[in-house]
Every structure is written in C-alpha cells, then in structure tokens.
Design an enzyme around this catalytic site. Structure first.
Site, mmCIF file in Angstrom:
data_model
loop_
_atom_site.group_PDB
_atom_site.id
_atom_site.type_symbol
_atom_site.label_atom_id
_atom_site.label_comp_id
_atom_site.label_asym_id
_atom_site.label_seq_id
_atom_site.Cartn_x
_atom_site.Cartn_y
_atom_site.Cartn_z
ATOM 1 N N LEU A 36 0.925 -1.272 -0.063
ATOM 2 C CA LEU A 36 0.172 -0.014 0.134
ATOM 3 C C LEU A 36 0.955 1.180 -0.009
ATOM 4 C CD1 LEU A 36 -2.931 -1.123 2.569
ATOM 5 C CD2 LEU A 36 -2.941 -0.906 0.261
ATOM 6 N N GLY A 37 0.348 2.159 -1.037
ATOM 7 C CA GLY A 37 1.295 3.402 -1.024
ATOM 8 C C GLY A 37 2.088 3.279 -2.394
ATOM 9 N N GLY A 38 2.122 2.273 -3.002
ATOM 10 C CA GLY A 38 2.928 1.866 -4.199
ATOM 11 C C GLY A 38 4.466 2.430 -4.395
ATOM 12 N N LYS A 49 12.669 11.762 -0.631
ATOM 13 C CA LYS A 49 12.528 13.002 0.201
ATOM 14 C C LYS A 49 12.956 12.680 1.560
ATOM 15 C CE LYS A 49 10.678 14.125 -3.584
ATOM 16 N NZ LYS A 49 11.324 13.204 -4.762
ATOM 17 N N GLY A 175 21.209 10.072 -17.490
ATOM 18 C CA GLY A 175 19.783 10.540 -17.552
ATOM 19 C C GLY A 175 19.991 11.957 -16.957
ATOM 20 N N GLY A 177 17.173 14.059 -16.445
ATOM 21 C CA GLY A 177 15.784 14.503 -16.084
ATOM 22 C C GLY A 177 15.732 14.787 -14.488
ATOM 23 N N GLY A 262 13.558 7.436 -17.424
ATOM 24 C CA GLY A 262 12.113 7.650 -17.697
ATOM 25 C C GLY A 262 11.560 6.605 -17.079
ATOM 26 N N ASP A 303 0.090 6.888 -13.438
ATOM 27 C CA ASP A 303 1.257 6.637 -13.938
ATOM 28 C C ASP A 303 0.789 5.761 -15.352
ATOM 29 O OD1 ASP A 303 2.724 8.317 -12.505
ATOM 30 O OD2 ASP A 303 4.156 6.975 -12.343
ATOM 31 N N HIS A 436 6.779 40.250 5.584
ATOM 32 C CA HIS A 436 8.282 40.418 5.693
ATOM 33 C C HIS A 436 8.895 40.159 6.945
ATOM 34 C CE1 HIS A 436 12.292 42.129 4.930
ATOM 35 N NE2 HIS A 436 12.279 42.714 5.965
#
Length: 459
Positions: A36-38, A49, A175, A177, A262, A303, A436
């Site tokens: 789960l979460g792929g 990350k 690559g 990318g 890719g 995807d 600011h």
C-alpha cells in the site's frame, strides 16, 4: 445495492480512489500486491525525500560554523542508518494508509490481479472478484534499456538503491531529468563523486531554461559534474566498476551506474485485451478527460495512463474517475496547471508554462525574475541560491507560469498554483501584500519585475 468498484493497485491513484469511492457510498475492493502506497511510498517520493531531509541536515551541520556554532569532532555519515530512517518513515505511512482503508471498511486483497473482462479481475492466488466497474491504478516502473547490463548492484535503476548495503565512492547517473538530478544532489551530499550523463545541453531540460541554467550552476558548486549533449551508447562493467560511453565524448568511469531514463506504465500483465481496453505504443492505457478507457466499465488513473506521471496528479485523476463512475459531476483536470515539486538543492517548484513553451505556442509573454539573494529571509537563513520567475501573457497580463528555485520552493509555488487556477493577472499578484521577511516575497518581487518595478532588484 451500492455500486461495487474494484481498484487495481494501491499507490497514490489507487488507495486515494478507494477512499474517495467509499466516501461517496460505493462498495470497494482494492487489489494490490506491491505494498500500500505504491512506488511513491516504497521506492520513490517518500524514500528520496527522507534522504533529502537527511542530506539537508548534513549540509547544515557542515556549515554550522558560519552561524557561530562549533561542532567538535567529525560528522560521520551512516548509509545503513539513513536507510533505517527511510524504512521507519515508510512503515509509519504504510500503516497509516492501512488504517484509513480499514476505517472505510474497504476490502483489501493482497494479490496480483488482471482483467478477465470489463467487470471481473482474476487473482494470481486463485479466484476472481466481480464488480460493476474496474479502476486500474497500477502505476509505472523505471525504464530498463536492453542495451544496459542491469545487475541490481553495479548498474541499477532507482528501484534498486534502497537495497545497497554501502555507498559507492563514485557514481555515474545516466539521464538528466528530474529523478536523475534529485539523486545527483543526494549522493553528492553523502560524499559520493557524481557525474550526470545526459543527452541535453542542460539538466532538467523540461524546466524553464533560466531555472535549468541555475540548476547547472548549483550542480557545479556541489562538485557534481554534468556531461551533456550526447546520448549514452553503452555501459560496460569492469572489475573496478563501470565505463560509460557517449557518442563523440571521452569515456566516463565510476564505481557504479544509476540509470534514470524515464518510466514506463505497468500494463503488460493486465490482459487489457480481455476487456477491449486500448493502449498506446508505450503500454499506456488510453483514457479521456474523465479517465474512461475504451471499455465503458473500465477506468484508469495515474502513471499507467502515461499522462502526468506525478503522485498528486495520480490522486487527482483517481478522484475524477470515481466521481464519474458514481455520477458525482466531476470536473476534468487541467493538466497544464498541475505543479511540479523537485527536490534538488535548492528545491524547485513550478507550474504552468515556461517562457520557452509559451513561445512554442505562439504566445507573446512578459517575464519577471528575482534572485533569492535579494531577500532578507534568504540571507538570514544562509540560503541565497535560486530565483523566482513569473511568465505573463503580454496582452492580457494573465499569469501563465511560475518557476521558483530556492529554499522551500516546493511550498512557495502553491500561491502561484492558486493564482493560475483562478486566472489572476500579474498586477493582482503583485498587489497582494506579502509578509516580511519571508521567502514568498520572491514571488511578488518577480511579479513586479514583469513591469520593471521590483524595488529590491538592480535594474
């Protein structure tokens, strides 16, 4: 009886679709064999990350003396320790997804499945599941060119990295990318000598050229070598590592090679023909704006459709599909307004058109830019690298694109997402008072610069 939706795949498209369908009153069965979460959770977004966060802390510690902080002794990097932290985060989030699905009373079948027809999924472990609709969310996998000698250790894809027991001393990344660039900064921070080998003249060539040029500069400052402008013809495994050959360029040697050229849709085992579902030449499932396939009872999202290969796009597509299945009047997604979040060092956030893409479409634009070094907050943080750029329609003033590079750029860009989604003009954006000192002031300064009125920029 509630509508029964079978969701194939438990990644950002699949589990979000399952939750949303249950929320709207459907009976849901989720079939998933890969966790789960792929890919996003187990091999992609979240692991990388988490490593980026570790590397950011490491870089800050190395620069602590600039802030008057003395660290006695060496700063050691433990790759096994970093991976342990990655797996802790993965397990926590996977447990959270499982809890959400259980809370919604969603049936989860931990198995591989494929289409028997437009209503039926066959399970690898035996048996079938029948429903009213099938929503395919099986994601994608890294491309593995047959000419390259992948072995899972010396020549690898991004899926293999979390299985390394140690770090190489040097790494050739094939690559140029976004995935390649993210890994280049990660491994450079961890002390690996990195060479990025690409076909294009600049890294991350899909980005606005001004951003790509700054990215190249930051790569060089980090000691990352970029060798672009020619395709890779071969990777040869040798006793001491790998040799990478580019057309008409000197050979590049390294201890290991990471191939990031890719991703391709996971559709080859789905038996699409059994339900009359059409696919493209790369295996992408062809869908319309509401994620319908050529079979009326089969939808696809994420995807596997090959459209916008981003986790948040996958989730949005899955929700549209569910709403269309359940007659909840979905709104089609404008894919040109989906933001990108790129975790290089510094980060990059972008949405809408680049200056170059606008030109290719024949749109006359006016652009404004502002360097992060002009911000008090950036100076106080010691994070002065990067810039903000606004692309506006020259005739209407509408904001067409925003490109931010710098600390927290992936968060800052979302004010531009809202501005573009709502059709705001660059004048309206420029008039929005920003607090600011903040990094978000870069956006309003860039908007003011469209008219040459940025007060803190030397004209």
């Amino acid at each position: 009886m509630p509508t029964h939706v079978i969701v194939l795949g438990g990644g950002p498209a699949g589990y979000v679709s399952a939750l949303h369908a249950s929320q709207l009153g459907a009976r849901v069965t989720l079939v998933d064999a890969s966790g789960l979460g792929g890919t996003c959770l187990h091999r992609g977004c979240i692991p990388t990350k988490t490593l980026v966060s570790s590397c950011s802390l490491l870089d800050q510690l190395k620069d602590a003396s600039k802030c008057g902080i003395t660290i006695n002794g060496d700063i050691d990097v433990s790759w096994p320790g970093a991976l342990a932290n990655v797996h802790r985060v993965i397990n926590t989030m996977a447990g959270g997804i499982e809890g959400l699905l259980n809370n919604r009373k969603i049936e989860v079948i931990n198995d591989e499945g494929w289409l028997a027809d437009g209503h039926t999924v066959t399970l690898a472990g035996g048996g079938q599941v029948k429903g009213d609709y099938v929503l395919i969310c099986t994601g994608s996998k890294p491309a593995r060119p047959k000419a390259f000698p992948f072995d899972g250790h010396t020549v690898v894809t991004s899926d293999d990295l979390l299985h390394w027991s140690d770090l190489p001393t040097s790494l050739a990344i094939i690559g140029e990318g976004i995935i390649a660039c993210e890994f280049a900064f990660i491994f450079a921070s961890l002390g690996v000598k990195v060479t990025v080998v690409g076909m294009e003249r600049l890294p991350a060539p899909a980005l606005d050229t001004d951003i790509s040029a700054v990215l190249l500069r930051e790569m060089r400052k980090k000691g990352i070598k970029f060798v672009g402008g020619a395709p890779v013809e071969s990777i040869e495994c040798r006793d001491d590592g790998v040799a990478v050959s580019q057309k008409d360029k000197p050979e590049i040697t390294a201890e290991r090679a990471l191939v990031c050229v890719g991703r391709i849709p996971n559709s080859e085992t789905l038996h699409l023909e059994a339900a009359g579902v059409e696919s493209g030449r790369r295996g992408e499932i062809i869908v319309d704006d509401f994620m319908r396939t050529s079979c009326p009872t089969v939808y696809a999202a994420g995807d596997v459709t090959g459209r916008v290969m981003l986790a948040h796009a996958a989730s949005a597509q899955g929700k549209v599909a569910v709403e269309h299945i359940l007659d909840h009047a979905p709104a089609a997604i404008d894919e040109s307004k989906i933001p990108w979040a790129i975790f290089t060092s510094p980060e990059i956030g972008c949405v809408g058109l680049s200056e170059q893409e606008a030109g290719r479409r024949g749109i006359e634009v006016r652009c404004g830019t502002f360097d992060m070094r002009g911000l008090g907050k950036a100076q106080a943080m010691g994070k002065i690298a990067g810039m903000a750029k606004i692309v506006a329609d020259a005739s209407t003033g509408e904001v067409l694109g925003a490109h931010v590079m710098g600390a927290h750029a992936t968060d800052i860009v979302h004010e531009a997402v809202v501005a573009i989604q709502q059709g705001m003009s660059v004048r309206e954006l420029a008039r929005a008072v920003h607090a600011h000192p903040t990094l978000s002031e870069s956006v309003v300064e860039a908007a003011e610069d469209v008219f040459g009125l940025a007060l803190h920029k030397v004209q």
